[in-house]
Each structure stands twice: as structure tokens, then as C-alpha cells.
Scaffold this motif. Sequence first.
Motif: not given
Length: 181
Positions: A65-86, A94-100
Motif C-alpha cells: 500500500v505505502l509504495d503505491g500511495l499517490p502524491q495527491q488525494l483529491g484536493d490534498y497533496q502529499r506532506a512530509q512527516i516530522s522525524e521521527p516519522a511513525p 490541503a494547506g489548511t492545517g488539516n491533514a488526511v
Amino acid sequence: MSNPGTEADGPPRAALIAALVVAVAAVGAALAFAATRHPGEPPAEPIRLAAVPAPHAADAACHAVLDGLPQQLGDYQRAQISEPAPQGAAAWTAGTGNAVVLRCGLDRPADFVVGSPIQVVNRVQWFEVREGDRATWYAVDRQVYLALTLPPGSGPTPIQELSDLIGASVAAVPIRPGPPR
């Protein structure tokens, strides 16, 4: 005596066309650059995710699943996760502070018991847990449990697109709810 229509009254026609093409290309490039930049908006900060036990995050099903994840989900763009990333986690914003947020390899949700309501989205069975105005959906019919947390107003696109990916990447198994309470 020369005819008024035969004298050159300015630069050659080819030079004018070339100058016009260059000008139009420059304006197009400037507009494209402006469309991707939002003045006054700081660059997106990495998303902070709390660590959640994910004992099966290293399983092949999660990698599929993780290897096939898209860069975009609807209006949402892939985001970087702070280290240490789970391990087993991915996020989109979507830049609004809310994340999927998607997490893979979790334990069965405690509230998922015999008789729990299930919703099917694009051939994947999901169990919903509500926390305030946020919903976390658990894919409960796969070799590993996946959790998809959606912010308010995200619409159906993220769960639909991820259901398609999960359905194509991980074989379905019978659901395994806990005993009734």
C-alpha cells in the motif's frame, strides 16, 4: 520613385512574430510560477504525528500500500512527516492545517466488535470511529488493519481513491471483529 507598399516600414515580420512568441511564453511562465506560489504563505511545515502502535507496519501488505500511495488525494497533496516519522504512516494536506493521515499495520480497533456497522467503499470494508469532528476509518477486511483519519469537509475522494489502491494491493480476508461487549 518607389511604391509606398514596397518600402520596409519597420522590423521584418518574422522578428515581430518571434518577439510576440517570446513575450507570450514569458507571461505564461510568470503565471505558472505565480499559480504555484502563495505570497505571504510560509512553506509547508512537516506534519507531526503521534506514535501509535503499529506492530504490522513492516509487513509486506503495508509495503504494497505505502509504495503505491499517490502524491495527491483529491484536493490534498502529499506532506512530509516530522522525524521521527511513525512507521507505516503517510499524510496529505490541503494547506489548511488539516491533514488526511493513513496508518498501516495497526492492531484491531477496540470498538470493532461483532455487530459493528461496516461501510463498503469500492470493495473495501471500513469501520468508522468518530472523535469530535474528525473521523477515522479502519479497513477491516485486509491482512493488516489500516486507519484513514479524515478532517472535516474532506469529502469522499480520499477514502475512495485509497480504497481503490488498497483493493488492488492487498487481498481481502474475512473480517475479524472482537467479541461483543
